[in-house]
Scaffold this motif. Structure first.
Motif, PDB file in Angstrom:
ATOM      1  N   GLY A 120       0.811  -1.225   0.000  1.00  0.00           N
ATOM      2  CA  GLY A 120       0.000   0.000   0.000  1.00  0.00           C
ATOM      3  C   GLY A 120       0.833   1.258   0.000  1.00  0.00           C
ATOM      4  O   GLY A 120       0.650   2.148  -0.828  1.00  0.00           O
ATOM      5  N   LEU A 121       1.800   1.351   0.950  1.00  0.00           N
ATOM      6  CA  LEU A 121       2.644   2.545   0.999  1.00  0.00           C
ATOM      7  C   LEU A 121       3.513   2.657  -0.245  1.00  0.00           C
ATOM      8  O   LEU A 121       3.727   3.755  -0.769  1.00  0.00           O
ATOM      9  N   GLY A 122       4.019   1.526  -0.736  1.00  0.00           N
ATOM     10  CA  GLY A 122       4.802   1.565  -1.976  1.00  0.00           C
ATOM     11  C   GLY A 122       3.980   2.057  -3.147  1.00  0.00           C
ATOM     12  O   GLY A 122       4.465   2.818  -3.987  1.00  0.00           O
TER      13      GLY A 122
ATOM     14  N   MET B 201       1.366   4.083  -2.964  1.00  0.00           N
ATOM     15  CA  MET B 201       1.134   5.518  -2.796  1.00  0.00           C
ATOM     16  C   MET B 201       2.371   6.323  -3.197  1.00  0.00           C
ATOM     17  O   MET B 201       2.261   7.369  -3.858  1.00  0.00           O
ATOM     18  N   ARG B 202       3.534   5.857  -2.785  1.00  0.00           N
ATOM     19  CA  ARG B 202       4.766   6.574  -3.152  1.00  0.00           C
ATOM     20  C   ARG B 202       4.966   6.579  -4.669  1.00  0.00           C
ATOM     21  O   ARG B 202       5.394   7.582  -5.249  1.00  0.00           O
ATOM     22  N   ALA B 203       4.673   5.449  -5.315  1.00  0.00           N
ATOM     23  CA  ALA B 203       4.841   5.378  -6.765  1.00  0.00           C
ATOM     24  C   ALA B 203       3.886   6.338  -7.467  1.00  0.00           C
ATOM     25  O   ALA B 203       4.256   7.004  -8.445  1.00  0.00           O
ATOM     26  N   ARG B 204       2.650   6.426  -6.995  1.00  0.00           N
ATOM     27  CA  ARG B 204       1.694   7.362  -7.608  1.00  0.00           C
ATOM     28  C   ARG B 204       2.180   8.802  -7.476  1.00  0.00           C
ATOM     29  O   ARG B 204       2.091   9.588  -8.425  1.00  0.00           O
ATOM     30  N   ALA B 205       2.671   9.142  -6.294  1.00  0.00           N
ATOM     31  CA  ALA B 205       3.159  10.513  -6.091  1.00  0.00           C
ATOM     32  C   ALA B 205       4.367  10.797  -6.977  1.00  0.00           C
ATOM     33  O   ALA B 205       4.464  11.864  -7.602  1.00  0.00           O
ATOM     34  N   ALA B 206       5.302   9.846  -7.048  1.00  0.00           N
ATOM     35  CA  ALA B 206       6.516  10.066  -7.834  1.00  0.00           C
ATOM     36  C   ALA B 206       6.209  10.191  -9.324  1.00  0.00           C
ATOM     37  O   ALA B 206       6.855  10.974 -10.031  1.00  0.00           O
ATOM     38  N   GLU B 207       5.251   9.440  -9.836  1.00  0.00           N
ATOM     39  CA  GLU B 207       4.930   9.503 -11.260  1.00  0.00           C
ATOM     40  C   GLU B 207       4.495  10.890 -11.699  1.00  0.00           C
ATOM     41  O   GLU B 207       4.725  11.291 -12.837  1.00  0.00           O
ATOM     42  N   LEU B 208       3.849  11.623 -10.798  1.00  0.00           N
ATOM     43  CA  LEU B 208       3.341  12.956 -11.140  1.00  0.00           C
ATOM     44  C   LEU B 208       4.194  14.071 -10.540  1.00  0.00           C
ATOM     45  O   LEU B 208       3.765  15.225 -10.511  1.00  0.00           O
ATOM     46  N   GLY B 209       5.393  13.732 -10.090  1.00  0.00           N
ATOM     47  CA  GLY B 209       6.287  14.750  -9.560  1.00  0.00           C
ATOM     48  C   GLY B 209       5.897  15.256  -8.185  1.00  0.00           C
ATOM     49  O   GLY B 209       6.351  16.337  -7.775  1.00  0.00           O
ATOM     50  N   GLY B 210       5.062  14.513  -7.462  1.00  0.00           N
ATOM     51  CA  GLY B 210       4.648  14.930  -6.133  1.00  0.00           C
ATOM     52  C   GLY B 210       5.512  14.315  -5.049  1.00  0.00           C
ATOM     53  O   GLY B 210       6.505  13.633  -5.300  1.00  0.00           O
ATOM     54  N   THR B 211       5.123  14.567  -3.811  1.00  0.00           N
ATOM     55  CA  THR B 211       5.837  14.020  -2.663  1.00  0.00           C
ATOM     56  C   THR B 211       4.839  13.312  -1.754  1.00  0.00           C
ATOM     57  O   THR B 211       3.664  13.670  -1.701  1.00  0.00           O
ATOM     58  N   LEU B 212       5.334  12.313  -1.048  1.00  0.00           N
ATOM     59  CA  LEU B 212       4.506  11.604  -0.070  1.00  0.00           C
ATOM     60  C   LEU B 212       5.366  11.303   1.147  1.00  0.00           C
ATOM     61  O   LEU B 212       6.462  10.756   1.010  1.00  0.00           O
ATOM     62  N   SER B 213       4.870  11.660   2.299  1.00  0.00           N
ATOM     63  CA  SER B 213       5.596  11.408   3.541  1.00  0.00           C
ATOM     64  C   SER B 213       4.690  10.661   4.504  1.00  0.00           C
ATOM     65  O   SER B 213       3.466  10.811   4.493  1.00  0.00           O
ATOM     66  N   VAL B 214       5.310   9.839   5.332  1.00  0.00           N
ATOM     67  CA  VAL B 214       4.585   9.036   6.326  1.00  0.00           C
ATOM     68  C   VAL B 214       5.242   9.266   7.676  1.00  0.00           C
ATOM     69  O   VAL B 214       6.452   9.064   7.842  1.00  0.00           O
ATOM     70  N   GLU B 215       4.436   9.685   8.651  1.00  0.00           N
ATOM     71  CA  GLU B 215       4.902   9.858  10.020  1.00  0.00           C
ATOM     72  C   GLU B 215       4.098   8.934  10.913  1.00  0.00           C
ATOM     73  O   GLU B 215       2.864   8.950  10.899  1.00  0.00           O
TER      74      GLU B 215
END
Length: 392
Positions: free
Chosen positions: A350-352, A354-368
């Motif tokens: 799931g987290l992977g 989400m990170r891939a979706r963000a990276a494909e569009l030049g976005g960022t994703l952080s998890v705390e």
């Protein structure tokens, strides 16, 4: 100089060489008949033998060893004819070409020099003196033959080099096309895996939880059972719509008839279910239409983060916030669940995803997150200026 034999002449050049030799032999025989030479019979006999040998060489010399043997026979025959008549000097030029084509470059040059010396000496013997014409003619013929053959060989090698280069480029292009095809297949598989995980798999998991809750409520609380079954039915219906979207490659049903904030609000209203956490949606800023890929990515990230909170975090409350900040749009999903150690776990698919979706569009994703501290997922995008209208 190369130790290997020279490149073979083209078929047209070989035919031209045979015709030239035939014509020169006819001239030699004709001059012997018309000149009344004492050795006329020997000249005619030697000419006929040389013509036959040349014809046999043309017909039988299929291998290099055989060709070299015939070259030796023809050279000796030419020397014998030159001993009988000075007109045989005219046949030196085709012999030059044969020596240069059939012998390695070094030995071909030696053979040409020896043949030139023999031609000059033969003419001088018949004339009784070393005349300038008897020297210049064979020397110029040898020079022309050497320049012609070396020029042809240089062109042939350049042509072969370009042919090999084209073959390499063609092979490289085929390998590149195959690599691109493989990369495209892998990318499509990864995309479908993310879509299935964020929609169908999460929906099936939700259906399973609802049916399990309904099973626990049976038979004492039929009203609760009916509610859980109805929610499971709606989830199954939504997943069926998602499956049809995969087949038709359409916009997600949640975005097909509503805006992104409305789709997220509906997700929060149904995502927790009766047995799940309390899910609230909050909107900051003024909503605006986004390019479809960004809206799809934000929706899928919200679905995946909410599913993780419901299925794994055992959260009691989840808050989902969509913020429009100038050109930037951000999504925050915060829960009060059991949390986990982001540095000590890979977070699963799931987290992977989400990170891939963000990276494909030049976005960022952080998890705390941390054990017992809940989890906060934050995704941020800066979409380009909108170029096409999005439904809803």
């Amino acid at each position: 100089m190369s130790p290997h034999p020279s490149v073979p002449p083209p078929r047209a050049a070989r035919i031209g060489l045979y015709l030239l030799v035939a014509a020169l032999l006819v001239v030699v025989a004709g001059r012997a008949l018309a000149g009344g030479q004492p050795q006329r019979a020997g000249v005619l006999l030697a000419t006929a033998a040389l013509a036959g040998g040349w014809a046999a060489a043309a017909a039988l010399s299929r291998s290099r060893r055989t060709a070299l043997g015939w070259l030796a026979v023809l050279t000796v025959g030419w020397a014998g004819l030159l001993w009988l008549t000075p007109d045989a000097v005219w046949l030196a030029f085709p012999l030059f070409l044969l020596h240069l084509h059939l012998l390695p470059v070094r030995w071909g040059a030696v053979a040409v020099a020896a043949t030139t010396a023999a031609a000059v000496g033969g003419v001088a013997r018949h004339q009784g003196a070393l005349a300038p014409g008897g020297v210049i003619g064979p020397v110029i013929g040898a020079a022309v033959a050497v320049a012609t053959v070396l020029g042809y060989q240089a062109l042939y090698r350049e042509s072969e080099r370009r042919r090999r280069l084209i073959e390499q480029l063609t092979a490289t292009r085929a390998d590149l096309a195959e690599a691109q095809h493989t990369a495209g297949v892998l990318a499509e598989r990864e995309r479908l895996a993310r879509e299935i995980h964020d929609t169908l798999a999460q929906g099936l998991s939700s259906i399973q939880l609802l049916l399990r809750a309904a099973q626990r409520a049976m038979p004492e609380r039929p009203d609760v059972v009916a509610g859980h079954v109805e929610q499971a039915r709606r989830a199954a219906q939504d997943n069926l719509a998602e499956a049809r979207r995969f087949v038709r490659a359409l916009t997600p049903p949640a975005l097909a008839a509503r805006s992104l904030p409305e789709a997220l609000r509906r997700l929060c209203a149904t995502g927790g279910g009766d047995a799940g956490p309390v899910v609230r949606f909050r909107l900051d800023g003024t909503p605006r239409p986004l390019p479809t890929p960004y809206e799809v990515a934000l929706l899928r990230i919200a679905q995946s983060a909410l599913a993780n909170a419901v299925s794994h975090a055992r959260a009691g409350r989840v808050e989902l916030t969509l913020s429009y900040l100038g050109r930037q749009v951000a999504l925050d999903v915060v829960d009060d669940g059991v949390g986990f150690d982001p540095g000590g776990a890979d977070g699963g698919f799931g987290l992977g995803s989400m990170r891939a979706r963000a990276a494909e569009l030049g976005g960022t994703l952080s998890v705390e997150s941390g054990p017992g501290q809940g989890t906060a997922v934050a995704a941020s995008f800066t979409p380009p200026e909108r170029t096409a209208e999005v439904p809803g």
